[in-house]
Design a protein around this motif. Sequence first.
Motif, PDB file in Angstrom:
ATOM      1  N   TRP A   1       4.167   8.954   3.514  1.00 21.04           N
ATOM      2  CA  TRP A   1       3.578   8.483   2.506  1.00 21.04           C
ATOM      3  C   TRP A   1       4.739   7.861   1.472  1.00 21.04           C
ATOM      4  CZ3 TRP A   1       2.921   9.579  -2.572  1.00 21.04           C
ATOM      5  CH2 TRP A   1       1.757   8.805  -3.426  1.00 21.04           C
TER       6      TRP A   1
ATOM      7  N   SER B   1      -2.752   5.042   8.906  1.00 17.35           N
ATOM      8  CA  SER B   1      -3.402   4.816   7.772  1.00 17.35           C
ATOM      9  C   SER B   1      -2.907   5.228   6.374  1.00 17.35           C
ATOM     10  CB  SER B   1      -4.872   5.356   8.102  1.00 17.35           C
ATOM     11  OG  SER B   1      -4.757   6.829   8.076  1.00 17.35           O
TER      12      SER B   1
ATOM     13  N   THR C   1      -2.353   3.121   3.231  1.00 16.43           N
ATOM     14  CA  THR C   1      -2.869   3.653   1.832  1.00 16.43           C
ATOM     15  C   THR C   1      -1.677   3.785   0.903  1.00 16.43           C
ATOM     16  OG1 THR C   1      -4.424   4.898   3.032  1.00 16.43           O
ATOM     17  CG2 THR C   1      -3.975   5.459   0.885  1.00 16.43           C
ATOM     18  N   SER C   2      -0.612   4.106   1.253  1.00 11.66           N
ATOM     19  CA  SER C   2       0.524   4.456   0.219  1.00 11.66           C
ATOM     20  C   SER C   2       1.147   3.157  -0.134  1.00 11.66           C
ATOM     21  CB  SER C   2       1.562   5.329   0.989  1.00 11.66           C
ATOM     22  OG  SER C   2       2.017   4.678   2.072  1.00 11.66           O
TER      23      SER C   2
END
Length: 238
Positions: A41, A167, A171-172
């Motif tokens: 992330w 995912s 997202t990050s």
Amino acid sequence: MAEHTSGLLQKKFYENCPGCKMDRLKEEQSGVPYKNLSYIWLVSLCTALPISSLFPFVYFMIRDFHIAKREEDIGFYAGFVGSSFMLRRALTSFLWGVVADRYGRKPVIFIGTLSVVVLNALFGLSTSFWMALSMRFLLGCFNSLLGTIRAYASEVCREEYQALALSVVSTSRGIGLIIGPAIGGFFAQPAERYPTVISESSVFGRFPYFLPCLIILFMLWEFLLLVGGFLRQCTSMM
């Protein structure tokens, strides 16, 4: 017969093999690998920040370069600066993927992040249109990390968590594309916006677009320490 079958199905790990080392670590994992996902992330978030951080102030940067003869031409030059990053990235992503396959994911991520630290700072210190264009062009050349990050995400997690890891990357990066413009818009031209705090004769007064790049630099520098200390080396074909 059963003994022979079990022997064939048993995985064999070799010394000094990065791929075998990662497979062994994945075999030892149990549950969701939160630690690995947090590293992924941060990797994806930090490398996404410079992509869009310039958009709130690139118009004013081009205006201050005085390269446009008319106000209507500012957008023309701003388009070159804004698109040069993705243009160079499109031309070098395949090459960095080959390098990552041969020498490992970690060195490519480290080199890409280090280049962002240097080149994004130089972009904030640009004094001409051509310097800004060159820095963004080089930034796109060395920051072609999306494929490498996705490969790393799929390799450090067990098969049942690979979709979750990918995912996390998406997202990050989306969050990075939100935070980047926020940093650029809030901290650009600080001497004009916050004259009681920052004077016109200071570094940030002479280089009004350096502060947002400096903030991203500090964030990426912290991430470089993370890359060097915690990210595990993945597949290498050497």
